[in-house]
Design a protein around this motif. Sequence first.
Motif, PDB file in Angstrom:
ATOM      1  N   TRP A   1       0.809  -1.217   0.000  1.00 33.55           N
ATOM      2  CA  TRP A   1       0.000   0.000   0.000  1.00 33.55           C
ATOM      3  C   TRP A   1       0.843   1.268   0.000  1.00 33.55           C
ATOM      4  O   TRP A   1       0.403   2.302  -0.500  1.00 33.55           O
ATOM      5  N   VAL A   2       2.053   1.197   0.510  1.00 33.58           N
ATOM      6  CA  VAL A   2       2.914   2.383   0.534  1.00 33.58           C
ATOM      7  C   VAL A   2       3.254   2.806  -0.896  1.00 33.58           C
ATOM      8  O   VAL A   2       3.260   3.998  -1.216  1.00 33.58           O
ATOM      9  N   ASN A   3       3.510   1.830  -1.764  1.00 41.28           N
ATOM     10  CA  ASN A   3       3.792   2.132  -3.175  1.00 41.28           C
ATOM     11  C   ASN A   3       2.567   2.733  -3.858  1.00 41.28           C
ATOM     12  O   ASN A   3       2.683   3.670  -4.656  1.00 41.28           O
ATOM     13  N   LEU A   4       1.394   2.191  -3.567  1.00 44.15           N
ATOM     14  CA  LEU A   4       0.169   2.744  -4.142  1.00 44.15           C
ATOM     15  C   LEU A   4      -0.068   4.165  -3.653  1.00 44.15           C
ATOM     16  O   LEU A   4      -0.496   5.029  -4.423  1.00 44.15           O
ATOM     17  N   LEU A   5       0.219   4.406  -2.400  1.00 42.20           N
ATOM     18  CA  LEU A   5       0.064   5.740  -1.840  1.00 42.20           C
ATOM     19  C   LEU A   5       1.001   6.730  -2.528  1.00 42.20           C
ATOM     20  O   LEU A   5       0.630   7.880  -2.789  1.00 42.20           O
ATOM     21  N   GLU A   6       2.182   6.288  -2.872  1.00 40.78           N
ATOM     22  CA  GLU A   6       3.121   7.157  -3.585  1.00 40.78           C
ATOM     23  C   GLU A   6       2.590   7.502  -4.983  1.00 40.78           C
ATOM     24  O   GLU A   6       2.742   8.631  -5.452  1.00 40.78           O
ATOM     25  N   GLU A   7       1.941   6.554  -5.636  1.00 46.54           N
ATOM     26  CA  GLU A   7       1.322   6.827  -6.940  1.00 46.54           C
ATOM     27  C   GLU A   7       0.194   7.852  -6.802  1.00 46.54           C
ATOM     28  O   GLU A   7       0.041   8.740  -7.638  1.00 46.54           O
TER      29      GLU A   7
ATOM     30  N   LYS B   1      -0.238   2.622  11.266  1.00 45.73           N
ATOM     31  CA  LYS B   1       0.892   2.890  10.369  1.00 45.73           C
ATOM     32  C   LYS B   1       0.439   3.757   9.192  1.00 45.73           C
ATOM     33  O   LYS B   1       1.151   4.666   8.769  1.00 45.73           O
ATOM     34  N   PHE B   2      -0.748   3.497   8.678  1.00 46.32           N
ATOM     35  CA  PHE B   2      -1.293   4.317   7.599  1.00 46.32           C
ATOM     36  C   PHE B   2      -1.412   5.774   8.054  1.00 46.32           C
ATOM     37  O   PHE B   2      -0.977   6.687   7.356  1.00 46.32           O
ATOM     38  N   LEU B   3      -1.993   5.985   9.229  1.00 44.07           N
ATOM     39  CA  LEU B   3      -2.167   7.338   9.753  1.00 44.07           C
ATOM     40  C   LEU B   3      -0.828   8.030   9.983  1.00 44.07           C
ATOM     41  O   LEU B   3      -0.722   9.249   9.844  1.00 44.07           O
ATOM     42  N   GLN B   4       0.179   7.265  10.332  1.00 45.64           N
ATOM     43  CA  GLN B   4       1.504   7.837  10.546  1.00 45.64           C
ATOM     44  C   GLN B   4       2.226   8.103   9.220  1.00 45.64           C
ATOM     45  O   GLN B   4       3.299   8.683   9.212  1.00 45.64           O
ATOM     46  N   THR B   5       1.587   7.688   8.126  1.00 40.34           N
ATOM     47  CA  THR B   5       2.100   7.970   6.786  1.00 40.34           C
ATOM     48  C   THR B   5       1.300   9.089   6.139  1.00 40.34           C
ATOM     49  O   THR B   5       1.855  10.007   5.546  1.00 40.34           O
ATOM     50  N   VAL B   6      -0.004   9.008   6.270  1.00 32.33           N
ATOM     51  CA  VAL B   6      -0.912  10.036   5.750  1.00 32.33           C
ATOM     52  C   VAL B   6      -2.184   9.999   6.599  1.00 32.33           C
ATOM     53  O   VAL B   6      -2.729   8.932   6.863  1.00 32.33           O
ATOM     54  N   ASN B   7      -2.635  11.155   7.047  1.00 35.16           N
ATOM     55  CA  ASN B   7      -3.801  11.222   7.922  1.00 35.16           C
ATOM     56  C   ASN B   7      -5.089  11.275   7.108  1.00 35.16           C
ATOM     57  O   ASN B   7      -5.666  12.310   6.889  1.00 35.16           O
TER      58      ASN B   7
ATOM     59  N   GLY C   1     -12.304   3.597  24.527  1.00 42.27           N
ATOM     60  CA  GLY C   1     -13.330   3.816  25.533  1.00 42.27           C
ATOM     61  C   GLY C   1     -14.725   3.993  24.959  1.00 42.27           C
ATOM     62  O   GLY C   1     -15.700   3.997  25.692  1.00 42.27           O
ATOM     63  N   LYS C   2     -14.816   4.097  23.650  1.00 44.99           N
ATOM     64  CA  LYS C   2     -16.085   4.452  23.032  1.00 44.99           C
ATOM     65  C   LYS C   2     -16.679   3.359  22.151  1.00 44.99           C
ATOM     66  O   LYS C   2     -17.883   3.260  22.023  1.00 44.99           O
ATOM     67  N   PHE C   3     -15.822   2.551  21.523  1.00 47.95           N
ATOM     68  CA  PHE C   3     -16.286   1.563  20.548  1.00 47.95           C
ATOM     69  C   PHE C   3     -15.871   0.155  20.964  1.00 47.95           C
ATOM     70  O   PHE C   3     -14.918  -0.029  21.712  1.00 47.95           O
ATOM     71  N   PRO C   4     -16.572  -0.863  20.445  1.00 47.88           N
ATOM     72  CA  PRO C   4     -16.327  -2.259  20.850  1.00 47.88           C
ATOM     73  C   PRO C   4     -15.073  -2.842  20.195  1.00 47.88           C
ATOM     74  O   PRO C   4     -15.151  -3.681  19.307  1.00 47.88           O
ATOM     75  N   VAL C   5     -13.907  -2.388  20.632  1.00 45.16           N
ATOM     76  CA  VAL C   5     -12.651  -2.891  20.095  1.00 45.16           C
ATOM     77  C   VAL C   5     -11.606  -2.860  21.210  1.00 45.16           C
ATOM     78  O   VAL C   5     -11.639  -1.984  22.073  1.00 45.16           O
ATOM     79  N   ASN C   6     -10.719  -3.850  21.203  1.00 41.61           N
ATOM     80  CA  ASN C   6      -9.687  -3.928  22.234  1.00 41.61           C
ATOM     81  C   ASN C   6      -8.403  -3.217  21.839  1.00 41.61           C
ATOM     82  O   ASN C   6      -7.599  -2.876  22.690  1.00 41.61           O
ATOM     83  N   GLU C   7      -8.190  -3.060  20.545  1.00 40.28           N
ATOM     84  CA  GLU C   7      -7.009  -2.360  20.059  1.00 40.28           C
ATOM     85  C   GLU C   7      -7.253  -1.845  18.644  1.00 40.28           C
ATOM     86  O   GLU C   7      -8.078  -2.385  17.916  1.00 40.28           O
ATOM     87  N   ILE C   8      -6.520  -0.822  18.290  1.00 42.01           N
ATOM     88  CA  ILE C   8      -6.560  -0.286  16.938  1.00 42.01           C
ATOM     89  C   ILE C   8      -5.580  -1.113  16.105  1.00 42.01           C
ATOM     90  O   ILE C   8      -4.427  -1.290  16.518  1.00 42.01           O
ATOM     91  N   PRO C   9      -6.000  -1.635  14.959  1.00 44.34           N
ATOM     92  CA  PRO C   9      -5.076  -2.428  14.140  1.00 44.34           C
ATOM     93  C   PRO C   9      -3.797  -1.647  13.807  1.00 44.34           C
ATOM     94  O   PRO C   9      -3.846  -0.467  13.461  1.00 44.34           O
ATOM     95  N   SER C  10      -2.668  -2.326  13.918  1.00 43.77           N
ATOM     96  CA  SER C  10      -1.376  -1.675  13.688  1.00 43.77           C
ATOM     97  C   SER C  10      -1.253  -1.153  12.258  1.00 43.77           C
ATOM     98  O   SER C  10      -0.624  -0.124  12.036  1.00 43.77           O
ATOM     99  N   GLY C  11      -1.852  -1.828  11.293  1.00 46.26           N
ATOM    100  CA  GLY C  11      -1.797  -1.367   9.908  1.00 46.26           C
ATOM    101  C   GLY C  11      -2.481  -0.020   9.720  1.00 46.26           C
ATOM    102  O   GLY C  11      -2.004   0.826   8.952  1.00 46.26           O
ATOM    103  N   TYR C  12      -3.590   0.180  10.427  1.00 47.37           N
ATOM    104  CA  TYR C  12      -4.294   1.465  10.339  1.00 47.37           C
ATOM    105  C   TYR C  12      -3.468   2.570  11.004  1.00 47.37           C
ATOM    106  O   TYR C  12      -3.355   3.680  10.475  1.00 47.37           O
TER     107      TYR C  12
END
Length: 115
Positions: free
Chosen positions: A2-8, A51-57, A38-49
């Motif tokens: 996905w990083v390559n696609l994001l560069e395109e 990493k995406f945000l840390q590349t482009v918000n 604290g708000k939604f039914p999830v125990n953790e935020i997926p690491s891939g998401y």
Amino acid sequence: MWVNLLEEIRKTEAKYGDELNSPVTDQEIRKFEEAVLGKFPVNEIPSGYKKFLQTVNGLDFNGLVIYRLDQELLREENDEEVYGFIETNEQWHENDEQKKYLFFGDSDTGWYCLD
């Protein structure tokens, strides 16, 4: 990858004088995790998401939208207006059937979510 696609996408946007959103900081990711866990039914935020945000918000390109951090979690304003993760999930969760999902993006033909 996905990083390559994001560069395109970055190159395509530059042809029109646009640029992708700046990445988020580690501190902004921590604030985001606290708000979501604290708000939604999830125990953790997926690491891939994260990493995406840390590349482009967030991204809005050719009918595909990947949600960004909500504006109140950011120190600086976003360059490109993209729907916020928390505010959009709150809207999707107005329908009881959808409360079991965590939504990361959407397109003309589908939702991108975690069950």
